[in-house]
Design a protein around this motif. Structure first.
Motif: not given
Length: 418
Positions: A165-169, A173-178, A334-339
């Motif tokens: 979860v920490h990695l997903a967060m 927070v670092r993501r942009s429109w690109r 984002l969705k959490l990838e917990i597969d």
């Protein structure tokens, strides 16, 4: 759309149709049905995510009478791990919330807890974890959920985030429109490329989308975000039918690219809107619950209670005589990838995600209701598992029935037998 933009889009659509033979509106249903079957056949966890109706058939027919009658609150209704993840609010703050509310109703909160338990147990089986680890996950699930009701705080705090979860967060927070553009539309250009994920629209669909964004209440959605002018002009640059896995089947689903303020400048001036049909929920509601009759209004109202960051960014409307929900997709969503999950992470992830769901439920209850619900949750424990027996028995039976359902689904899909 402006005439010049409409002309460019029409020419591009015709070019793509000639060279790729993309599905036309009347061909969508059959193709989406096959895609849904294929997606659900990929793994037991994928089958669980796509089998919401089967889940509630089991709840109602097999085990419904043995479950506690929880407080009447808005529930997610489809609370698997993929429906939780980072979400941003209009001011740019990011938190972990429930991120998909198609099935939301005022109903029994135990349904969310059992659905999340089934999802986690299936992920554990897919990760080849020992059965004892699943037992410990269910104990952590119960403890995490209860933690939201054990505090005296009006707004329960979440525990420390586990590593996945920490990695997903951190990523969110670092993501942009690109990042959003490259992920969703494979391009930074102010167009939506037709292909596997985006299909051409009919003329009637184009006109309906144009009319939708002439509504001030809808057009104000992208101008309400921090850093954008409240009075900014909104122009449709492009639109397409959006193929979104199981959720697209038989529904209206569109991606709409907007320019806010003009100039088509990368970043805050561009936004990607998601139009999604609101359909009848499979999740059972409490019979005396007062909910909006319109399915889109129900989804928006449920989001406001369960996931305020998302609810404030959504609107309900009508399009082509159907109820639709409109929201802007933000880079931080984002969705959490917990597969797959490791043994070391299993209990921490179960505790944390259950606490997120518990917090969403608890914020709708007054202190006496919280205390009474916590007392009920702590009843009926055995010496062999520190979790409610109804939770453990439900998850065990559901894992078994869904495993059989998954294998039968694969047989039918592979042989073409219906």
């Amino acid at each position: 759309m402006a005439n010049d933009k409409r002309s460019q889009s029409a020419k591009r659509n015709e070019h793509n149709k000639r060279n790729k033979r993309l599905p036309q509106p009347d061909e969508r249903q059959a193709i989406l049905t096959e895609q849904r079957r294929l997606k659900m056949a990929r793994s037991p966890h994928a089958y669980v995510r796509g089998a919401t109706a089967q889940f509630y058939e089991w709840i109602v027919e097999t085990n419904g009478s043995s479950l506690p009658h929880g407080p009447a609150v808005w529930i997610c209704g489809d609370c698997h791990t993929g429906n939780l993840g980072p979400l941003a609010n209009q001011d740019g703050k990011v938190e972990i919330h429930i991120r998909d509310l198609d099935q939301t109703v005022i109903g029994n909160p135990v349904h969310d807890l059992i659905r999340l338990g089934l999802s986690l147990a299936t992920a554990a089986r897919g990760s080849a974890l020992a059965g004892l680890t699943t037992v410990h996950m269910m104990e952590a699930l119960a403890a995490g959920y209860e933690s939201a009701f054990a505090t005296q705080r009006k707004k329960p705090a979440l525990p420390e985030r586990p590593e996945p979860v920490h990695l997903a967060m951190k990523q969110a927070v670092r993501r942009s429109w690109r990042h959003l553009a490259e992920e969703r539309i494979d391009d930074l250009k102010p167009t939506i490329p037709l292909g596997k994920r985006f299909w051409p629209l009919s003329r009637n669909e184009c006109k309906s989308i144009d009319a939708l964004f002439r509504d001030e209440a809808i057009a104000s959605l992208p101008t309400g975000l921090r850093g954008r002018k409240d009075t900014g002009a909104v122009e449709i640059l492009d639109a397409a039918y959006w193929v979104k896995g199981c959720s697209s089947l038989g529904r209206l689903r569109y991606a709409v690219l907007l320019d806010v303020d003009g100039g088509v400048i990368e970043g805050d001036d561009l936004c990607l809107m998601d139009i999604k049909e609101g359909v009848k929920a499979a999740a059972p509601r409490y019979g005396d619950a007062a909910m909006p009759r319109d399915n889109a209004e129900r989804v928006v109202e449920g989001a406001r209670h369960l996931s305020p960051f998302l609810g404030e960014r959504m609107r309900a409307a009508r399009m082509l005589d159907r109820a639709v929900v409109i929201r802007e997709l933000l880079p931080q969503d984002l969705k959490l990838e917990i597969d797959e999950i490791s043994e070391d992470e299993a209990r921490e992830v179960a505790f944390y995600l259950a606490a997120v769901v518990g917090k969403a439920h608890a914020r709708q209850m007054d202190p006496p209701t919280r205390r009474a619900w916590l007392a009920e949750l702590r009843r009926n424990r055995s010496k062999t598992i520190d979790a409610p027996l109804w939770l453990w028995n439900s998850v065990v039976q559901l894992v078994s029935s869904h495993e059989a359902g998954y294998l039968e689904h694969c047989r039918r899909y592979a042989t073409g037998v219906n």
